[in-house]
Motif scaffolding. Structure first.
Motif, short mmCIF file in Angstrom:
data_model
loop_
_atom_site.label_atom_id
_atom_site.label_comp_id
_atom_site.label_asym_id
_atom_site.label_seq_id
_atom_site.Cartn_x
_atom_site.Cartn_y
_atom_site.Cartn_z
N ALA A 90 0.83 -1.21 0.00
CA ALA A 90 0.00 0.00 0.00
C ALA A 90 0.87 1.26 0.00
CB ALA A 90 -0.93 -0.02 1.21
N ARG A 91 1.97 1.23 0.78
CA ARG A 91 2.85 2.41 0.81
C ARG A 91 3.54 2.61 -0.53
NH1 ARG A 91 5.86 0.81 5.70
NH2 ARG A 91 7.62 1.89 4.77
N LYS A 92 3.87 1.50 -1.18
CA LYS A 92 4.50 1.61 -2.52
C LYS A 92 3.51 2.24 -3.51
CE LYS A 92 7.95 -1.94 -1.92
NZ LYS A 92 8.78 -2.92 -2.57
N ALA A 93 2.26 1.81 -3.42
CA ALA A 93 1.25 2.38 -4.32
C ALA A 93 1.12 3.88 -4.07
CB ALA A 93 -0.09 1.68 -4.10
N ARG A 110 -8.82 -8.34 1.23
CA ARG A 110 -7.92 -7.81 2.26
C ARG A 110 -6.73 -7.09 1.60
NH1 ARG A 110 -4.74 -12.21 4.17
NH2 ARG A 110 -3.22 -11.27 2.75
N GLN A 111 -6.18 -7.69 0.55
CA GLN A 111 -5.02 -7.08 -0.13
C GLN A 111 -5.41 -5.74 -0.75
OE1 GLN A 111 -4.16 -10.43 -2.70
NE2 GLN A 111 -2.51 -11.16 -1.38
N LEU A 112 -6.57 -5.71 -1.41
CA LEU A 112 -6.99 -4.46 -2.05
C LEU A 112 -7.41 -3.42 -1.00
CD1 LEU A 112 -7.51 -2.87 -4.63
CD2 LEU A 112 -9.75 -3.97 -4.82
N ALA A 113 -8.02 -3.87 0.09
CA ALA A 113 -8.48 -2.93 1.12
C ALA A 113 -7.31 -2.13 1.69
CB ALA A 113 -9.20 -3.69 2.24
N ALA A 114 -6.16 -2.77 1.85
CA ALA A 114 -4.99 -2.07 2.39
C ALA A 114 -4.61 -0.90 1.47
CB ALA A 114 -3.82 -3.04 2.55
N VAL A 115 -4.69 -1.13 0.17
CA VAL A 115 -4.32 -0.08 -0.78
C VAL A 115 -5.39 1.02 -0.79
CG1 VAL A 115 -3.88 0.42 -3.23
CG2 VAL A 115 -2.94 -1.65 -2.17
N HIS A 131 -7.34 1.85 1.60
CA HIS A 131 -7.20 2.60 2.85
C HIS A 131 -6.07 3.64 2.75
CE1 HIS A 131 -7.26 3.34 7.14
NE2 HIS A 131 -5.95 3.14 7.17
N ALA A 132 -4.96 3.23 2.12
CA ALA A 132 -3.79 4.12 2.05
C ALA A 132 -3.98 5.25 1.03
CB ALA A 132 -2.54 3.30 1.70
N VAL A 133 -4.62 4.97 -0.08
CA VAL A 133 -4.62 5.98 -1.15
C VAL A 133 -5.91 6.81 -1.19
CG1 VAL A 133 -3.04 4.55 -2.51
CG2 VAL A 133 -5.48 4.55 -3.09
N GLY A 134 -6.93 6.38 -0.45
CA GLY A 134 -8.17 7.16 -0.37
C GLY A 134 -8.80 7.41 -1.73
N HIS A 135 -9.18 8.66 -2.00
CA HIS A 135 -9.91 8.94 -3.24
C HIS A 135 -9.05 8.72 -4.48
CE1 HIS A 135 -7.91 12.80 -2.50
NE2 HIS A 135 -7.94 12.92 -3.81
N CYS A 136 -7.73 8.63 -4.32
CA CYS A 136 -6.84 8.38 -5.47
C CYS A 136 -6.99 6.95 -5.99
CB CYS A 136 -5.38 8.63 -5.12
SG CYS A 136 -5.06 10.36 -4.83
N VAL A 137 -7.84 6.15 -5.36
CA VAL A 137 -8.02 4.77 -5.82
C VAL A 137 -8.44 4.73 -7.30
CG1 VAL A 137 -10.44 4.56 -5.06
CG2 VAL A 137 -8.99 2.53 -5.21
N THR A 138 -9.08 5.79 -7.77
CA THR A 138 -9.50 5.79 -9.18
C THR A 138 -8.30 5.90 -10.12
OG1 THR A 138 -9.79 8.17 -9.04
CG2 THR A 138 -11.76 6.82 -8.71
N GLU A 139 -7.13 6.21 -9.57
CA GLU A 139 -5.93 6.37 -10.41
C GLU A 139 -5.10 5.09 -10.49
OE1 GLU A 139 -5.69 9.20 -12.00
OE2 GLU A 139 -7.48 9.81 -10.90
#
Ligand code: 3PY
Length: 247
Positions: free
Chosen positions: A109-112, A144-149, A151-159
């Motif tokens: 998630a931090r890498k993303a 679970r794997q996707l949720a971590a990302v 959670h970390a990127v918030g609204h930027c998930v669309t990117e």
């Protein structure tokens, strides 16, 4: 939406082989391909690939990025460095990195996050092992794997781009059936929609032994928006066939 076909070269290539492969791919592509195309190459070859591809429709990227911004992290490559070499994409959380390099959901998630902050699209890999599938835990694991990302990127998930790569289909020659893949993609789609309601569609690629023979059936599924291609991306003819199947 245009599909994305991204090659994951893994730890393969040489200056001579890369040049031959990329010139065959670019020569075989129509001037305006009907799908987006990218190659994710070993970091030492980014300068070469940038020079060879900058005037072509093929984008390029890396296979990993540091979770840190900069500093005393010997051997690491930062997102800003990838940006310097024109990377549009970076793969994060490939199962080979989770398995052999101890990458946790939080590290991925931090890498993303780092990639997004540098203006690079992370291709976030998720996928279950064979044992997890047999125990009926596929949905639990990928969510679970996707949720971590998310959670970390918030609204930027669309990117981001997501790649579903069942671990049991990686480097094994075994592929999920189109129905198996579609079922997991639908789960991921619902999770992404819930995280960013009303937002634009996030591309979900299938990865795990996608090849010239099985690409068309996989890419015909409603929630499969492209492919992350392993060994077949190292053969120009096969890679071009997959791109044609996506167009
Ligand atoms: C494979 O096809 O083996 C992959 O791991 C693609 O990333």
């Amino acid at each position: 939406m245009r599909k994305l076909i991204a090659g994951n070269w893994k730890m393969h290539g040489s200056l001579a082989d890369n040049e031959a492969l990329l010139s065959a791919i670019t020569a075989g592509l129509p001037p305006a391909p009907g799908a987006d195309v990218a190659v994710c190459v070993p970091a030492p070859y980014l300068a070469q690939v940038q020079a060879l591809l900058h005037a072509t429709p093929v984008a390029w990227g890396a296979q990993d990025v540091s979770a840190h911004e900069r500093g005393a992290y010997t051997g690491e490559v930062s997102a800003a460095m990838l940006r310097d070499f024109g990377c549009r994409y970076v793969i994060v959380g490939h199962s080979e990195r989770r398995q052999y390099h101890g990458e946790t959901d939080e590290i991925v998630a931090r890498k993303a996050q780092r990639a997004l902050a540098a203006g690079i699209t992370p291709i976030v890999c998720v996928g279950e092992t064979e044992a997890q599938r047999e125990h009926g835990d596929t949905e639990l694991v990928v969510k679970r794997q996707l949720a971590a990302v998310i959670h970390a990127v918030g609204h930027c998930v669309t990117e981001i781009v997501v790649a579903y790569e069942p671990v049991w289909a990686i480097g094994t020659g075994r592929t999920a059936t189109p129905e198996q893949a579609q079922a997991v993609h639908a789960v991921l789609r619902a999770q992404l929609r819930a995280a960013a309601p009303g937002e634009r569609r996030v591309r979900i690629l299938y990865g795990g032994s996608m090849n010239a023979a099985n690409a068309a059936a996989l890419l015909a599924q409603p929630d499969i928006d492209g492919g992350l291609i392993g060994s077949a991306s190292l053969k120009a003819g096969d890679f071009l066939s997959i791109i044609a199947a996506a167009a």
